[in-house]
Motif scaffolding. Structure first.
Motif, PDB file in Angstrom:
ATOM      1  N   ILE A  90     -29.131 -22.275   9.706  1.00 55.46           N
ATOM      2  CA  ILE A  90     -28.546 -21.246   8.845  1.00 55.46           C
ATOM      3  C   ILE A  90     -29.531 -20.785   7.778  1.00 55.46           C
ATOM      4  O   ILE A  90     -29.508 -19.621   7.354  1.00 55.46           O
ATOM      5  N   SER A  91     -30.411 -21.656   7.347  1.00 55.52           N
ATOM      6  CA  SER A  91     -31.306 -21.331   6.235  1.00 55.52           C
ATOM      7  C   SER A  91     -32.315 -20.241   6.579  1.00 55.52           C
ATOM      8  O   SER A  91     -32.904 -19.642   5.676  1.00 55.52           O
ATOM      9  N   CYS A  92     -32.530 -19.970   7.857  1.00 55.42           N
ATOM     10  CA  CYS A  92     -33.537 -18.970   8.255  1.00 55.42           C
ATOM     11  C   CYS A  92     -32.971 -17.565   8.379  1.00 55.42           C
ATOM     12  O   CYS A  92     -33.735 -16.588   8.361  1.00 55.42           O
ATOM     13  N   ASP A  93     -31.674 -17.438   8.512  1.00 53.75           N
ATOM     14  CA  ASP A  93     -31.076 -16.182   8.965  1.00 53.75           C
ATOM     15  C   ASP A  93     -31.310 -15.032   7.992  1.00 53.75           C
ATOM     16  O   ASP A  93     -31.893 -13.998   8.341  1.00 53.75           O
ATOM     17  N   PHE A  94     -30.865 -15.187   6.755  1.00 52.25           N
ATOM     18  CA  PHE A  94     -30.906 -14.086   5.795  1.00 52.25           C
ATOM     19  C   PHE A  94     -32.337 -13.662   5.475  1.00 52.25           C
ATOM     20  O   PHE A  94     -32.620 -12.476   5.303  1.00 52.25           O
ATOM     21  N   VAL A  95     -33.227 -14.633   5.392  1.00 53.48           N
ATOM     22  CA  VAL A  95     -34.617 -14.328   5.044  1.00 53.48           C
ATOM     23  C   VAL A  95     -35.267 -13.451   6.108  1.00 53.48           C
ATOM     24  O   VAL A  95     -35.972 -12.479   5.798  1.00 53.48           O
ATOM     25  N   ILE A  96     -35.033 -13.772   7.365  1.00 54.71           N
ATOM     26  CA  ILE A  96     -35.638 -12.997   8.449  1.00 54.71           C
ATOM     27  C   ILE A  96     -35.080 -11.575   8.470  1.00 54.71           C
ATOM     28  O   ILE A  96     -35.805 -10.610   8.747  1.00 54.71           O
ATOM     29  N   HIS A  97     -33.805 -11.407   8.158  1.00 52.53           N
ATOM     30  CA  HIS A  97     -33.225 -10.057   8.090  1.00 52.53           C
ATOM     31  C   HIS A  97     -33.886  -9.231   6.984  1.00 52.53           C
ATOM     32  O   HIS A  97     -34.212  -8.050   7.182  1.00 52.53           O
ATOM     33  N   PHE A  98     -34.074  -9.834   5.826  1.00 48.03           N
ATOM     34  CA  PHE A  98     -34.731  -9.120   4.731  1.00 48.03           C
ATOM     35  C   PHE A  98     -36.185  -8.785   5.080  1.00 48.03           C
ATOM     36  O   PHE A  98     -36.692  -7.721   4.723  1.00 48.03           O
ATOM     37  N   ARG A 114     -40.204  -0.842  -0.963  1.00 46.74           N
ATOM     38  CA  ARG A 114     -39.830  -1.607   0.230  1.00 46.74           C
ATOM     39  C   ARG A 114     -38.776  -2.664  -0.103  1.00 46.74           C
ATOM     40  O   ARG A 114     -37.807  -2.849   0.644  1.00 46.74           O
ATOM     41  N   ALA A 115     -38.968  -3.376  -1.210  1.00 42.08           N
ATOM     42  CA  ALA A 115     -38.003  -4.404  -1.608  1.00 42.08           C
ATOM     43  C   ALA A 115     -36.650  -3.786  -1.942  1.00 42.08           C
ATOM     44  O   ALA A 115     -35.597  -4.327  -1.573  1.00 42.08           O
ATOM     45  N   ARG A 116     -36.667  -2.642  -2.621  1.00 41.24           N
ATOM     46  CA  ARG A 116     -35.411  -1.966  -2.952  1.00 41.24           C
ATOM     47  C   ARG A 116     -34.689  -1.508  -1.686  1.00 41.24           C
ATOM     48  O   ARG A 116     -33.462  -1.634  -1.575  1.00 41.24           O
ATOM     49  N   PHE A 117     -35.449  -0.982  -0.749  1.00 40.51           N
ATOM     50  CA  PHE A 117     -34.838  -0.550   0.508  1.00 40.51           C
ATOM     51  C   PHE A 117     -34.244  -1.736   1.267  1.00 40.51           C
ATOM     52  O   PHE A 117     -33.163  -1.621   1.870  1.00 40.51           O
ATOM     53  N   ALA A 118     -34.932  -2.876   1.251  1.00 42.57           N
ATOM     54  CA  ALA A 118     -34.420  -4.063   1.945  1.00 42.57           C
ATOM     55  C   ALA A 118     -33.090  -4.514   1.357  1.00 42.57           C
ATOM     56  O   ALA A 118     -32.155  -4.862   2.092  1.00 42.57           O
ATOM     57  N   VAL A 119     -32.990  -4.483   0.026  1.00 39.33           N
ATOM     58  CA  VAL A 119     -31.744  -4.899  -0.618  1.00 39.33           C
ATOM     59  C   VAL A 119     -30.620  -3.907  -0.329  1.00 39.33           C
ATOM     60  O   VAL A 119     -29.490  -4.293   0.001  1.00 39.33           O
ATOM     61  N   ILE A 171     -36.784 -11.669  -2.584  1.00 41.32           N
ATOM     62  CA  ILE A 171     -36.955 -10.286  -3.042  1.00 41.32           C
ATOM     63  C   ILE A 171     -37.927 -10.212  -4.217  1.00 41.32           C
ATOM     64  O   ILE A 171     -38.763  -9.298  -4.300  1.00 41.32           O
ATOM     65  N   VAL A 172     -37.851 -11.165  -5.127  1.00 44.22           N
ATOM     66  CA  VAL A 172     -38.780 -11.166  -6.263  1.00 44.22           C
ATOM     67  C   VAL A 172     -40.218 -11.390  -5.789  1.00 44.22           C
ATOM     68  O   VAL A 172     -41.157 -10.723  -6.251  1.00 44.22           O
ATOM     69  N   LEU A 173     -40.402 -12.296  -4.852  1.00 48.29           N
ATOM     70  CA  LEU A 173     -41.754 -12.578  -4.363  1.00 48.29           C
ATOM     71  C   LEU A 173     -42.352 -11.380  -3.626  1.00 48.29           C
ATOM     72  O   LEU A 173     -43.521 -11.034  -3.836  1.00 48.29           O
ATOM     73  N   VAL A 174     -41.563 -10.745  -2.761  1.00 50.06           N
ATOM     74  CA  VAL A 174     -42.117  -9.587  -2.045  1.00 50.06           C
ATOM     75  C   VAL A 174     -42.280  -8.392  -2.975  1.00 50.06           C
ATOM     76  O   VAL A 174     -43.160  -7.546  -2.765  1.00 50.06           O
ATOM     77  N   ASP A 175     -41.451  -8.304  -4.011  1.00 50.43           N
ATOM     78  CA  ASP A 175     -41.610  -7.222  -4.982  1.00 50.43           C
ATOM     79  C   ASP A 175     -42.908  -7.383  -5.776  1.00 50.43           C
ATOM     80  O   ASP A 175     -43.569  -6.398  -6.108  1.00 50.43           O
TER      81      ASP A 175
END
Length: 230
Positions: A90-98, A114-119, A171-175
């Protein structure tokens, strides 16, 4: 002499061996999950930076969830090991979608956009999935069977940390550190490979053309030497 032949027999050794094997299995499954998640991310995003950020986020979810369960007084047993394997998935699911949503734009696009669009694009779907999972886990907390109670607890804790890690940590890290062109390095390498193959094809075609024209030139020169004209 008799003391040297002493040995101890107890059912506790079986329990100890089982605990050691479960610990090794849990650790190994966590490392395997991180490895496969990294392969999935790097194959889909074609970016080393996104792969590193995703791996760090998934590792945070695993560590935070495990620490919370230990804080609740859990010890690693057969039921806990089964639940832990579910936690890892379960821990991998949301991260891969983002990560997939972050890579959506092609070309040079700012990481904040890009980060804003992902959210905005993937956030509602992830929240909906998390809400339904939390609802199911909350129902299982009231079960009388120990396995379902533990399963519901693991599911609830993991989903909560997955939401926190996905929407805040990732999101903070990719931003801050996300690439403006995630596939730039991969595209450059691919272009070099394709260009090298094209150059090899050109050289091969030129060689075959030279080889095909050489016999006709030899025949013309022999005719000229024999009869004195072309």
């Amino acid at each position: 002499e008799g003391v040297n032949k002493f040995y101890h027999a107890s059912f506790m050794w079986w329990y100890w061996d089982g605990s050691v094997q479960m610990t090794k299995t849990a650790t190994g499954s966590g490392l395997i999950t991180l490895g496969f998640a990294s392969l999935v991310v790097i194959s889909s995003s074609k970016s080393l930076v996104l792969t590193l950020v995703s791996t760090v986020t998934i590792f945070f979810i695993l560590v935070a969830s495990s620490a919370t369960l230990v804080g609740l007084g859990w010890e690693l047993g057969f039921l806990e090991s089964i639940c832990f394997s579910i936690l890892i998935g379960i821990s991998c699911d949301f991260v891969i979608h983002f990560c997939h949503a972050y890579k959506h734009f092609e070309g040079n696009v700012d990481s904040q956009l890009r980060a804003r669009f992902a959210v905005v694009d993937m956030g509602p779907s992830i929240f909906a999935a998390a809400a339904t999972t939390i609802a199911a886990a909350s129902v299982m907390l009231f079960c009388t069977t120990p396995f379902f109670t533990k399963f519901g607890t693991v599911l609830l804790v993991t989903i909560i940390y997955a939401i926190i890690a996905s929407f805040i940590v990732y999101i903070v890290l990719v931003d801050l550190f996300g690439p403006a062109e995630p596939t730039k390095m991969f595209d450059l390498c691919w272009k070099r490979i394709v260009r090298k193959k094209e150059d090899e094809e050109i050289v091969k075609n030129d060689s075959s053309l030279v080889a095909s024209t050489r016999p006709s030139m030899i025949r013309r020169s022999s005719v000229k030497r024999t009869y004195g004209f072309d």
